[in-house]
Scaffold this motif. Structure first.
Motif, PDB file in Angstrom:
ATOM      1  N   SER A 193       9.997  17.390 -10.290  1.00 37.64           N
ATOM      2  CA  SER A 193      11.091  16.431 -10.083  1.00 37.64           C
ATOM      3  C   SER A 193      10.558  15.087  -9.625  1.00 37.64           C
ATOM      4  O   SER A 193       9.917  14.971  -8.584  1.00 37.64           O
ATOM      5  N   ARG A 194      10.873  14.063 -10.443  1.00 38.08           N
ATOM      6  CA  ARG A 194      10.439  12.712 -10.108  1.00 38.08           C
ATOM      7  C   ARG A 194      11.080  12.246  -8.811  1.00 38.08           C
ATOM      8  O   ARG A 194      10.433  11.652  -7.951  1.00 38.08           O
ATOM      9  N   SER A 195      12.383  12.518  -8.659  1.00 35.13           N
ATOM     10  CA  SER A 195      13.048  12.069  -7.446  1.00 35.13           C
ATOM     11  C   SER A 195      12.515  12.812  -6.224  1.00 35.13           C
ATOM     12  O   SER A 195      12.317  12.207  -5.160  1.00 35.13           O
ATOM     13  N   ALA A 196      12.262  14.113  -6.352  1.00 29.78           N
ATOM     14  CA  ALA A 196      11.730  14.875  -5.221  1.00 29.78           C
ATOM     15  C   ALA A 196      10.367  14.358  -4.805  1.00 29.78           C
ATOM     16  O   ALA A 196      10.097  14.162  -3.612  1.00 29.78           O
ATOM     17  N   SER A 197       9.478  14.120  -5.777  1.00 29.79           N
ATOM     18  CA  SER A 197       8.129  13.680  -5.427  1.00 29.79           C
ATOM     19  C   SER A 197       8.138  12.291  -4.802  1.00 29.79           C
ATOM     20  O   SER A 197       7.418  12.046  -3.815  1.00 29.79           O
ATOM     21  N   SER A 198       8.959  11.384  -5.317  1.00 28.92           N
ATOM     22  CA  SER A 198       8.985  10.033  -4.752  1.00 28.92           C
ATOM     23  C   SER A 198       9.663  10.020  -3.382  1.00 28.92           C
ATOM     24  O   SER A 198       9.222   9.304  -2.472  1.00 28.92           O
ATOM     25  N   ILE A 199      10.724  10.807  -3.207  1.00 28.43           N
ATOM     26  CA  ILE A 199      11.390  10.861  -1.903  1.00 28.43           C
ATOM     27  C   ILE A 199      10.488  11.503  -0.859  1.00 28.43           C
ATOM     28  O   ILE A 199      10.325  10.984   0.258  1.00 28.43           O
ATOM     29  N   LEU A 200       9.879  12.637  -1.195  1.00 24.99           N
ATOM     30  CA  LEU A 200       8.989  13.308  -0.250  1.00 24.99           C
ATOM     31  C   LEU A 200       7.775  12.449   0.072  1.00 24.99           C
ATOM     32  O   LEU A 200       7.329  12.384   1.223  1.00 24.99           O
ATOM     33  N   GLY A 201       7.246  11.769  -0.955  1.00 26.44           N
ATOM     34  CA  GLY A 201       6.128  10.860  -0.715  1.00 26.44           C
ATOM     35  C   GLY A 201       6.511   9.752   0.246  1.00 26.44           C
ATOM     36  O   GLY A 201       5.741   9.400   1.148  1.00 26.44           O
ATOM     37  N   GLY A 202       7.700   9.199   0.063  1.00 28.49           N
ATOM     38  CA  GLY A 202       8.173   8.151   0.963  1.00 28.49           C
ATOM     39  C   GLY A 202       8.340   8.648   2.388  1.00 28.49           C
ATOM     40  O   GLY A 202       7.955   7.963   3.346  1.00 28.49           O
ATOM     41  N   PHE A 205       0.830  -1.202   0.000  1.00 26.85           N
ATOM     42  CA  PHE A 205       0.000   0.000   0.000  1.00 26.85           C
ATOM     43  C   PHE A 205       0.868   1.257   0.000  1.00 26.85           C
ATOM     44  O   PHE A 205       0.579   2.230  -0.709  1.00 26.85           O
ATOM     45  N   LYS A 206       1.923   1.248   0.806  1.00 22.63           N
ATOM     46  CA  LYS A 206       2.798   2.414   0.852  1.00 22.63           C
ATOM     47  C   LYS A 206       3.522   2.607  -0.476  1.00 22.63           C
ATOM     48  O   LYS A 206       3.704   3.742  -0.940  1.00 22.63           O
ATOM     49  N   ALA A 207       3.939   1.516  -1.103  1.00 20.29           N
ATOM     50  CA  ALA A 207       4.604   1.619  -2.404  1.00 20.29           C
ATOM     51  C   ALA A 207       3.678   2.239  -3.442  1.00 20.29           C
ATOM     52  O   ALA A 207       4.078   3.124  -4.216  1.00 20.29           O
ATOM     53  N   LEU A 208       2.429   1.792  -3.462  1.00 18.61           N
ATOM     54  CA  LEU A 208       1.446   2.345  -4.402  1.00 18.61           C
ATOM     55  C   LEU A 208       1.212   3.821  -4.117  1.00 18.61           C
ATOM     56  O   LEU A 208       1.102   4.638  -5.044  1.00 18.61           O
ATOM     57  N   ALA A 209       1.155   4.178  -2.835  1.00 25.29           N
ATOM     58  CA  ALA A 209       0.964   5.579  -2.462  1.00 25.29           C
ATOM     59  C   ALA A 209       2.149   6.440  -2.898  1.00 25.29           C
ATOM     60  O   ALA A 209       1.967   7.564  -3.388  1.00 25.29           O
ATOM     61  N   ILE A 210       3.368   5.914  -2.747  1.00 23.06           N
ATOM     62  CA  ILE A 210       4.551   6.647  -3.200  1.00 23.06           C
ATOM     63  C   ILE A 210       4.497   6.851  -4.715  1.00 23.06           C
ATOM     64  O   ILE A 210       4.811   7.932  -5.224  1.00 23.06           O
ATOM     65  N   GLY A 211       4.089   5.817  -5.439  1.00 22.05           N
ATOM     66  CA  GLY A 211       3.954   5.928  -6.882  1.00 22.05           C
ATOM     67  C   GLY A 211       2.919   6.963  -7.284  1.00 22.05           C
ATOM     68  O   GLY A 211       3.082   7.661  -8.292  1.00 22.05           O
ATOM     69  N   THR A 212       1.860   7.073  -6.482  1.00 19.45           N
ATOM     70  CA  THR A 212       0.827   8.068  -6.762  1.00 19.45           C
ATOM     71  C   THR A 212       1.377   9.478  -6.552  1.00 19.45           C
ATOM     72  O   THR A 212       1.155  10.372  -7.370  1.00 19.45           O
ATOM     73  N   VAL A 213       2.104   9.674  -5.453  1.00 19.65           N
ATOM     74  CA  VAL A 213       2.722  10.984  -5.203  1.00 19.65           C
ATOM     75  C   VAL A 213       3.753  11.305  -6.281  1.00 19.65           C
ATOM     76  O   VAL A 213       3.911  12.455  -6.700  1.00 19.65           O
ATOM     77  N   GLN A 214       4.448  10.275  -6.774  1.00 19.05           N
ATOM     78  CA  GLN A 214       5.443  10.467  -7.817  1.00 19.05           C
ATOM     79  C   GLN A 214       4.835  11.108  -9.063  1.00 19.05           C
ATOM     80  O   GLN A 214       5.521  11.778  -9.834  1.00 19.05           O
TER      81      GLN A 214
END
Length: 274
Positions: A164-173, A145-154
């Motif tokens: 920034s893809r890296s910023a959105s995925s890191i901040l989402g994580g 669930f968390k992985a899917l949520a990170i992908g959504t924020v990405q």
């Protein structure tokens, strides 16, 4: 001069692809400030293709980790990790297919990128200012669930060019409880299928376009991107082990303001980048 532009683009791509500062914004500045004479279609395709060098740097840096996939049948941690990577890629693939052309036609312009840098920098500062204790300290422990949520924020990076893809995925994580090094490493892993697929597709579809500047220059840009990205990955991992992202937040805001100033001065044209 094409070889020189290829090297400079490769350096900029390698440095900025995995740092949370938007490779798109920096490549815009690079192209405009250097006066790169390539047609816009050539620039766009070249920028995507040399991402392949950065992705190969991830594979080279983590080659021992990636070899562990051979044990996926017996290792629950590997199963959870790669299920998470697949799930995290789904939102971007779906949105890209549905809205990719619309976004490129309407949002892919310097002013949009500049505001994405600024807003992303403010959000990064606010997230880093929270007093929250993370509960995930290894990428193998990221639940689906968390992985899917990170992908959504990405998808912020897709919907808002320059975020920034890296910023959105890191901040989402980080918002979902990953510690900073784990969120950063998972962002690297997510880049392999998302950026790697885009780079390979564009190369296969656009070889005639790239031939305008010479395929050797494309290889030169990709190799430069590989070497610089490899060094950048190691540096970022060491940095996040003892530092937060507030410095990057300030840097993003400064670059965003700089792009807006250059647009106002007429140095950077605010037309479509596609």
């Amino acid at each position: 001069m094409d070889w020189f532009y290829a090297i400079v683009y490769g350096v900029v791509e390698g440095v900025t692809e995995f740092l949370p500062i938007s490779s798109t914004g920096h490549l815009i500045l690079t192209g405009n400030l250097l006066g790169v004479p390539w047609p816009q279609q050539v620039k766009n395709t070249f920028e995507v293709v040399i991402q392949g060098g950065a992705i190969l740097a991830v594979l080279a840096y983590y080659w021992r980790d990636f070899l562990q996939i051979r044990h996926i049948g017996q290792d629950q941690g590997q199963q959870r990790l790669w299920l998470g990577v697949v799930l995290a890629c789904i939102p971007a693939v779906v949105l890209g297919l549905l809205f990719g052309d619309f976004i490129k036609a309407n949002l892919f312009r310097p002013s949009v990128v500049a505001w994405a840098l600024i807003v992303g920098g403010v959000l990064m500062w606010l997230i880093e200012s929270r007093k929250v204790t993370p509960d995930v300290h290894a990428i193998e422990d990221i639940r689906p669930f968390k992985a899917l949520a990170i992908g959504t924020v990405q998808c912020l990076a897709l919907l808002w060019p320059g975020f920034s893809r890296s910023a959105s995925s890191i901040l989402g994580g980080m918002l979902l409880g990953l510690d900073r090094p784990t969120a950063t490493k998972f962002s690297f892993y997510l880049g392999v299928p998302t950026l790697g697929g885009a780079a390979l597709y564009d190369f296969l579809q656009s070889r005639e376009i790239l031939a305008q500047i010479g395929l050797l220059n494309v290889v030169l840009g990709a190799v430069t991107s590989f070497v610089v990205a490899y060094l950048a990955i190691g540096w970022l991992l060491r940095f996040v082990s003892t530092n937060d992202f507030k410095g990057f937040a300030i840097y993003r805001i400064v670059v965003g303001v700089l792009i807006l100033a250059l647009i106002s001065a007429g140095v950077v044209q605010n037309g479509s980048l596609v």
